[in-house]
Design an enzyme around this catalytic site. Structure first.
Site, PDB file in Angstrom:
ATOM      1  CG  ASN A  10     -54.235  -4.939  -0.421  1.00  0.00           C
ATOM      2  OD1 ASN A  10     -54.886  -5.324  -1.397  1.00  0.00           O
ATOM      3  ND2 ASN A  10     -54.575  -5.180   0.834  1.00  0.00           N
ATOM      4  CG  HIS A  12     -59.159  -5.791  -1.754  1.00  0.00           C
ATOM      5  ND1 HIS A  12     -60.294  -6.309  -2.327  1.00  0.00           N
ATOM      6  CD2 HIS A  12     -59.551  -5.195  -0.606  1.00  0.00           C
ATOM      7  CE1 HIS A  12     -61.327  -6.043  -1.547  1.00  0.00           C
ATOM      8  NE2 HIS A  12     -60.899  -5.370  -0.493  1.00  0.00           N
ATOM      9  CE  LYS A  13     -55.127  -1.956   2.887  1.00  0.00           C
ATOM     10  NZ  LYS A  13     -53.974  -1.567   3.685  1.00  0.00           N
ATOM     11  CG  ASP A  69     -51.991   1.366   9.425  1.00  0.00           C
ATOM     12  OD1 ASP A  69     -51.953   0.338   8.720  1.00  0.00           O
ATOM     13  OD2 ASP A  69     -51.637   1.367  10.624  1.00  0.00           O
ATOM     14  CG  PHE A 149     -61.034  -7.790   4.340  1.00  0.00           C
ATOM     15  CD1 PHE A 149     -61.854  -6.821   3.810  1.00  0.00           C
ATOM     16  CD2 PHE A 149     -59.952  -7.382   5.119  1.00  0.00           C
ATOM     17  CE1 PHE A 149     -61.606  -5.470   4.028  1.00  0.00           C
ATOM     18  CE2 PHE A 149     -59.695  -6.035   5.343  1.00  0.00           C
ATOM     19  CZ  PHE A 149     -60.523  -5.076   4.794  1.00  0.00           C
ATOM     20  N   GLY A 150     -61.132  -9.851   6.993  1.00  0.00           N
ATOM     21  CA  GLY A 150     -60.728  -9.455   8.349  1.00  0.00           C
ATOM     22  C   GLY A 150     -61.804  -9.747   9.393  1.00  0.00           C
ATOM     23  CE  LYS A 172     -66.096  -3.235   4.999  1.00  0.00           C
ATOM     24  NZ  LYS A 172     -64.976  -4.164   4.823  1.00  0.00           N
ATOM     25  CG  HIS A 177     -63.186   1.629   8.718  1.00  0.00           C
ATOM     26  ND1 HIS A 177     -64.142   0.698   8.410  1.00  0.00           N
ATOM     27  CD2 HIS A 177     -61.994   0.996   8.524  1.00  0.00           C
ATOM     28  CE1 HIS A 177     -63.570  -0.441   8.072  1.00  0.00           C
ATOM     29  NE2 HIS A 177     -62.267  -0.280   8.129  1.00  0.00           N
ATOM     30  NE  ARG A 178     -59.642   0.140   3.854  1.00  0.00           N
ATOM     31  CZ  ARG A 178     -60.287  -0.876   4.413  1.00  0.00           C
ATOM     32  NH1 ARG A 178     -61.470  -1.221   3.989  1.00  0.00           N
ATOM     33  NH2 ARG A 178     -59.747  -1.559   5.387  1.00  0.00           N
TER      34      ARG A 178
HETATM   35  P1  IMP Z   1     -55.211  -2.201   6.711  1.00  0.00           P
HETATM   36  O1  IMP Z   1     -54.347  -1.206   7.402  1.00  0.00           O
HETATM   37  O2  IMP Z   1     -56.306  -1.569   5.906  1.00  0.00           O
HETATM   38  O3  IMP Z   1     -54.399  -3.223   5.939  1.00  0.00           O
HETATM   39  O4  IMP Z   1     -55.985  -3.026   7.832  1.00  0.00           O
HETATM   40  C1  IMP Z   1     -55.281  -3.776   8.824  1.00  0.00           C
HETATM   41  C2  IMP Z   1     -56.172  -4.865   9.368  1.00  0.00           C
HETATM   42  O5  IMP Z   1     -57.316  -4.278  10.020  1.00  0.00           O
HETATM   43  C3  IMP Z   1     -56.755  -5.807   8.332  1.00  0.00           C
HETATM   44  O6  IMP Z   1     -55.859  -6.841   8.034  1.00  0.00           O
HETATM   45  C4  IMP Z   1     -57.989  -6.318   9.053  1.00  0.00           C
HETATM   46  O7  IMP Z   1     -57.648  -7.315   9.965  1.00  0.00           O
HETATM   47  C5  IMP Z   1     -58.451  -5.094   9.815  1.00  0.00           C
HETATM   48  N1  IMP Z   1     -59.425  -4.320   9.000  1.00  0.00           N
HETATM   49  C6  IMP Z   1     -59.231  -3.092   8.462  1.00  0.00           C
HETATM   50  N2  IMP Z   1     -60.318  -2.703   7.772  1.00  0.00           N
HETATM   51  C7  IMP Z   1     -61.210  -3.724   7.878  1.00  0.00           C
HETATM   52  C8  IMP Z   1     -62.524  -3.903   7.368  1.00  0.00           C
HETATM   53  O8  IMP Z   1     -63.106  -3.080   6.639  1.00  0.00           O
HETATM   54  N3  IMP Z   1     -63.123  -5.068   7.704  1.00  0.00           N
HETATM   55  C9  IMP Z   1     -62.532  -6.012   8.481  1.00  0.00           C
HETATM   56  N4  IMP Z   1     -61.314  -5.902   8.958  1.00  0.00           N
HETATM   57  C10 IMP Z   1     -60.636  -4.757   8.668  1.00  0.00           C
END
Ligand code: IMP
Length: 199
Positions: A10, A12-13, A69, A149-150, A172, A177-178
């Site tokens: 990804n 973006h990540k 994750d 997103f998400g 944000k 969390h990230r």
């Molecule tokens: P990933 O493991 O970072 O790809 O996150 C998996 C899923 O968790 C994403 O597709 C979103 O649905 C949700 N998610 C994770 N982090 C975020 C965020 O910062 N905002 C909104 N949704 C998130």
């Protein structure tokens, strides 16, 4: 200088992590190292998925690497969507479909607390390390905001009145969390680098 492969396809990540990491840590993408295979996420916990993603790359390339994750955990839904956050409404569900399902499952529920969690697994000189970042908050009753997103349009972090989708990326990052997990990850890399320099 530590050189680490980030186990994600990804872009973006990759950009998000790169923007928080200091220049003293060099990041390589899977594209940089020519790795094109899919990375599995077969488990029900963030810890296991993050671990298997890092191990997949380590076993293929035998180089220092890390994976992350993330997911949204809602206690009133027994921790769902959790590790299935991206696939909550089905394997190829869109963000809008996942969000709509979350709101419908939460209808009539007054206990609206939730948390986002990120788990990062680092494999450094053959040893596995994990760090996490947590953002506590609540689920709004209707989506607000256009950013992110998400589940961003319905997540209100503790200490704010705004949803993540109503914030700039900088705002944000003060809660997310990230961003917290990446900061813990940087501390870990510094500590491990210092330890191996002093040997
Ligand atoms: P990933 O493991 O970072 O790809 O996150 C998996 C899923 O968790 C994403 O597709 C979103 O649905 C949700 N998610 C994770 N982090 C975020 C965020 O910062 N905002 C909104 N949704 C998130």
């Amino acid at each position: 200088m530590p050189v680490l492969i980030f186990a994600t396809h990804n872009p973006h990540k990759l950009q998000e992590v790169q923007s928080v990491l200091p220049a003293s840590i060099r990041l390589l993408s899977l594209q940089d190292v020519g790795y094109k295979e899919n990375i599995p996420e077969p488990y029900d916990t963030l810890e296991e998925n993050s671990r298997v993603k890092a191990l997949t790359i380590y076993e293929a390339l035998q180089r220092d690497c890390f994976a992350e994750d993330s997911g949204l955990e809602v206690p009133a839904l027994n921790g769902a969507p959790g590790a299935r956050s991206a696939r909550f409404a089905g394997d190829h569900a869109s963000d809008a479909e996942n969000l709509a399902l979350l709101l419908s499952r939460m209808e009539g529920i007054s206990r609206r607390e939730a948390r986002f969690r990120t788990v990062i697994t680092l494999i450094w000189q053959g040893k596995l390390h994990q760090v996490e970042g947590i953002c506590e908050g609540t689920i709004a009753t209707a989506p607000r905001g256009k950013g992110g997103f998400g589940y961003d349009p319905v997540f209100i972090p503790e200490g704010s009145q705004q949803t993540f989708a109503e914030m700039s990326l900088d705002e944000k990052n003060q809660f997310s969390h990230r961003a917290k997990a990446i900061r813990a990850f940087c501390d870990l890399v510094y500590r491990l680098t210092a330890e191996s320099d002093s040997r």
